[in-house]
Motif scaffolding. Structure first.
Motif, mmCIF file in Angstrom:
data_model
loop_
_atom_site.group_PDB
_atom_site.id
_atom_site.type_symbol
_atom_site.label_atom_id
_atom_site.label_comp_id
_atom_site.label_asym_id
_atom_site.label_seq_id
_atom_site.Cartn_x
_atom_site.Cartn_y
_atom_site.Cartn_z
ATOM 1 N N UNK A 14 0.651 -1.194 0.131
ATOM 2 C CA UNK A 14 -0.122 0.113 0.188
ATOM 3 C C UNK A 14 0.871 1.337 0.049
ATOM 4 N N UNK A 15 0.409 2.361 -0.609
ATOM 5 C CA UNK A 15 1.085 3.524 -0.601
ATOM 6 C C UNK A 15 1.595 3.960 0.867
ATOM 7 N N UNK A 16 2.588 4.513 1.007
ATOM 8 C CA UNK A 16 3.212 4.847 2.144
ATOM 9 C C UNK A 16 3.645 3.935 3.145
ATOM 10 N N UNK A 17 3.617 2.742 2.699
ATOM 11 C CA UNK A 17 4.346 1.820 3.411
ATOM 12 C C UNK A 17 5.750 1.628 2.880
ATOM 13 N N UNK A 18 6.504 0.926 3.957
ATOM 14 C CA UNK A 18 7.680 0.602 3.574
ATOM 15 C C UNK A 18 7.805 -0.837 2.705
ATOM 16 N N UNK A 19 8.933 -0.790 1.921
ATOM 17 C CA UNK A 19 9.061 -2.075 1.118
ATOM 18 C C UNK A 19 10.559 -2.361 0.970
ATOM 19 N N UNK A 20 10.942 -3.731 0.906
ATOM 20 C CA UNK A 20 12.137 -4.214 0.685
ATOM 21 C C UNK A 20 12.116 -5.027 -0.474
ATOM 22 N N UNK A 21 12.945 -5.267 -1.327
ATOM 23 C CA UNK A 21 13.100 -5.828 -2.546
ATOM 24 C C UNK A 21 14.352 -6.604 -2.417
ATOM 25 N N UNK A 22 14.175 -8.003 -2.386
ATOM 26 C CA UNK A 22 15.639 -8.822 -1.967
ATOM 27 C C UNK A 22 16.303 -9.262 -3.301
ATOM 28 N N UNK A 23 17.749 -9.259 -3.034
ATOM 29 C CA UNK A 23 18.593 -9.799 -4.084
ATOM 30 C C UNK A 23 19.736 -10.388 -3.484
ATOM 31 N N UNK A 24 20.031 -11.510 -3.798
ATOM 32 C CA UNK A 24 21.287 -12.293 -3.599
ATOM 33 C C UNK A 24 21.797 -12.649 -4.723
ATOM 34 N N UNK A 25 23.495 -12.733 -4.886
ATOM 35 C CA UNK A 25 24.087 -13.102 -5.805
ATOM 36 C C UNK A 25 25.178 -14.116 -5.672
ATOM 37 N N UNK A 26 25.744 -14.998 -6.426
ATOM 38 C CA UNK A 26 26.592 -15.852 -6.152
ATOM 39 C C UNK A 26 27.992 -15.310 -5.849
ATOM 40 N N UNK A 27 28.992 -15.795 -4.837
ATOM 41 C CA UNK A 27 29.847 -15.483 -4.577
ATOM 42 C C UNK A 27 31.129 -15.096 -5.563
#
Lengths: 117, 114
Positions: A14-27
């Protein structure tokens, strides 16, 4: 070979809520990390990048991402989203694998962020 | 200043035909990349050009695909004898040379093979 994993294919919020988009990569020995945003029928626009130095990087429109070497992650966050943030977000890595000296990007599968009023 | 320009923006063609896609990079950017974006495969690297050096063609999916860059500027991606699996958005990007240089993307060419 380098691989990039974006753990969520879709994130509704929802608008004004916080968000986190996750990303992992190989070493890898060293990596350069990027977040790109794609609006419908447009190309990719650079949102922010981590090259070296401070592990927290910020964009001009309120997004930030933190490079975590031990967890091989580069998650994207925003404390308060707007309707206009609705788009697809791609995490990408350039690491010089195979002896390349150029920025061939390996992309994650993308996360569609949908912001609801 | 002008960004990366790609043409055409949309291309519909019949299976078996040849197509040519064009990319005009940002002035001064010596590095040029082609990527393909498709539903099943996501974003894939196709080919890289840097100045007058031999291109890295390691991402081209078959010998039906070829690309050239004339005069270190405009690039064309050619697909011969198109197949339905070639349907995708083809994105071009340019940058200054180097691992850490951010790439600037065009809006892409949406290719549909009937």
């Amino acid at each position: 070979a380098q691989s990039v994993t974006q753990l969520d294919s879709q994130v509704p919020v929802f608008e004004e809520a916080p968000v986190e988009l996750r990303c992992n990569y190989s070493s890898s020995v060293s990596v350069y990390l990027f977040w790109y945003v794609q609006y419908p029928n447009q190309g990719l626009q650079l949102l922010l990048k981590y090259l070296s130095g401070s592990t927290l990087v910020e964009s001009i429109n309120g997004f930030e991402a933190e490079f975590n070497k031990s967890q091989t992650s580069f998650h994207l966050r925003k404390p308060s989203v707007h309707i206009s943030d609705t788009a697809e977000y791609f995490c990408a890595v350039s690491d010089g694998a195979g002896g390349t000296s150029y920025g061939k990007l390996t992309f994650g599968q993308g996360t569609i962020l949908t912001v609801h009023p | 200043g002008a960004g990366v320009s790609q043409s055409p923006s949309n291309k519909v063609t019949e299976k078996g035909k040849d197509v040519e896609l064009r990319c005009d990079p940002i002035s001064g950017h010596t590095a040029l990349y082609w990527y393909r974006q498709s539903l099943g495969q996501g974003l894939e690297f196709l080919i890289y050009f840097q100045g007058n050096s031999a291109p890295d063609k390691s991402g081209l999916p078959s010998d039906r695909f070829s690309a050239e860059r004339t005069g270190g500027s405009v690039s064309t991606l050619t697909i011969q004898r198109t197949q339905q699996e070639d349907s995708a958005v083809y994105l071009c990007a340019s940058s200054f040379p180097g691992l850490a240089q951010p790439q600037h993307f065009g809006d892409g060419t949406r290719l549909s093979i009937l």
